[in-house]
Design an enzyme around this catalytic site. Structure first.
Site: not given
Lengths: 379, 75
Positions: A189-190, A194, A197, A283-286
């Site tokens: 995580t960055r 919420h 997560h 979803r849309d990782h990195a």
């Protein structure tokens, strides 16, 4: 049993104290090479085995193989080139040099190879674009024209304001063993957490012994949560909502590349080296912007039957007014008008305006922590 | 710059080849070679997983445990 290190052995490239003293006493005899913070972090990750089996920066065979096949030259899966660039080498192949960052000698490197490369090819193969608006592409385009490959030995740790939260693979492996966890799911995580997560993490934890939250600390974009905010927010979440014997939190320093699918695999490899057996692929990782499809990272894992860590594909969570709780698209039968998606951007705007998000978006204890910071966001 | 990755040839019985060829129709695999590579990688990885994990020296492990206790990760 925790994961076997990637490539078979956990790499540790840290010189013994006496050798270190000797090298440092001779430092004027070595060519001096300045490296930026991102490369210094890479170096630290090589030395501590986060990037096992790499023992140094890539030589041309491995570099080209990573670009072309997403594997090192010996067929080990590897998707992100870990390279050291220089503008004009002040040394030759066969030399040993000292690498410095901010005036601190941090490593000795044995120069095995100096080679040129095609920046456009690098960008297109790794990032799937050569658009300079992509932060990873911009970084590549600003790199020096030479790459240098060779093994490194760590001499000094970089200053780390979050040292007490930073665990190395040797430590996480012992920790998991002591906790009696045989299966561990890691979450990258960055962000401050919420409820979406939390849902994803707990859904994954249902199937394994332990949850390892591993925030990435380091260079951030304007508007991102500050590192200390992320840590404190997770501590609050752990204190109030996580089972003590089934979840742990430690950070890792790493510079994001925003390489989407390729980087998702790289993130999994880093956590495999830390001992995780499973890895949550988001979803849309990195990803960044619209360069990658929302589930492209999931598909990427199909190329690696030999990765040695199990990806967990858990769909994005949202609140359904009809269900009365957090759900995802797979388990909720209700139409979209009942769904409330938790947007990080929207949450940030609410926090900036001093408005408390509803409890189905953010835990009040987490909000209190964030609010306690004068400015929780990077300026 | 490195050359294109080298490949080698192995022999498998023709009936097996035909079976694989029929099996991969309509899948994402574009050749028997791709499929065989995929399966062999999977098999080798699972064999390696069964091998013994790396062992730390007792002294080293104790040192790590001490740090983990000091940081509050272990009781």
């Amino acid at each position: 049993m925790v994961s076997k290190p990637h490539g078979g052995r956990l790499v540790r490239r840290i010189v013994a104290d006496r050798t270190r003293e000797r090298i440092l006493s001779e430092q004027k005899e070595y060519p001096r090479v300045e490296i930026d913070h991102g490369r210094a972090i890479d170096l630290e990750n090589i030395a501590h085995g986060v990037y096992s089996p790499l023992k140094g920066f890539l030589t041309s065979n491995d570099f080209q193989s990573v670009l072309d096949h997403m594997r090192l030259d010996d067929d080990t899966p590897w998707t992100i080139p870990i390279v050291l660039d220089v503008k004009e080498p002040n040394f030759e192949e066969g030399d040993a040099v000292l690498l410095y960052h901010d005036g601190l000698p941090i490593a000795r490197m044995h120069i095995e190879e100096i080679y040129t490369y095609d920046k456009k090819e690098f960008a297109i193969k790794v990032f799937k674009t050569d658009d300079p608006a992509h932060p990873g592409v911009a970084r590549v385009m600003n790199m020096g024209n030479y790459l240098v490959g060779g093994e490194i030995e760590l001499l000094n740790e970089l200053p780390n304001p979050f040292a007490k939260y930073t665990l190395r693979p040797v430590e996480t492996r012992v920790l998991f063993k002591e906790l009696g966890w045989r299966t561990i799911v890691a979450f990258q995580t960055r962000n401050a957490p919420h409820v979406g997560h939390e849902y994803v993490q707990k859904a994954a934890l249902t199937f394994v012994d332990g949850l390892f939250i591993n925030p990435v600390l380091g260079k951030k974009k304007k508007g991102d949560y500050k590192d200390e905010v992320i840590i404190k927010a997770y501590e609050a979440l752990f204190k109030h909502y996580y089972p003590k014997d089934a979840a742990t939190l430690a950070t890792v320093r790493y510079e994001m590349r925003y390489a989407g699918p390729r980087e998702a695999v790289h993130h999994a490899i880093m956590r495999k080296n830390m001992g995780a057996t499973h890895f949550i692929v988001g979803r849309d990782h990195a990803g960044v912007g619209d360069y990658y499809g929302p589930y492209e990272a999931w598909e990427m894992f199909e190329n690696f039957p030999d990765l040695g860590i199990t990806p967990m594909f858990i769909r994005e969570a949202f609140y359904c007014r009809k269900c009365g709780g957090m759900v995802n698209a797979k388990i909720c039968p209700h139409p979209k008008e009942f769904h409330v998606h938790i947007s990080g951007t929207k949450l940030r705007k609410m926090i900036m305006a001093g408005e408390q998000p509803p409890e189905y978006m953010m835990r009040p204890e987490v909000f209190e922590v964030i609010r306690s910071f004068e400015n929780p966001f990077v300026e | 710059m490195a050359e294109e990755k080298k490949y080698t040839t192995v022999s498998i019985p023709k009936p097996l080849y035909d079976k694989i060829k029929a099996r991969i129709e309509g899948t994402g695999f574009t050749s028997v070679s791709d499929y065989v590579t995929y399966v062999l990688r999977e098999v080798l990885a699972s064999l390696e997983e069964e091998e013994k994990e790396e062992v730390f020296s007792e002294e080293e492990e104790e040192k790590v445990k001490e740090r983990l206790r000091a940081l509050g990760y272990l009781d």
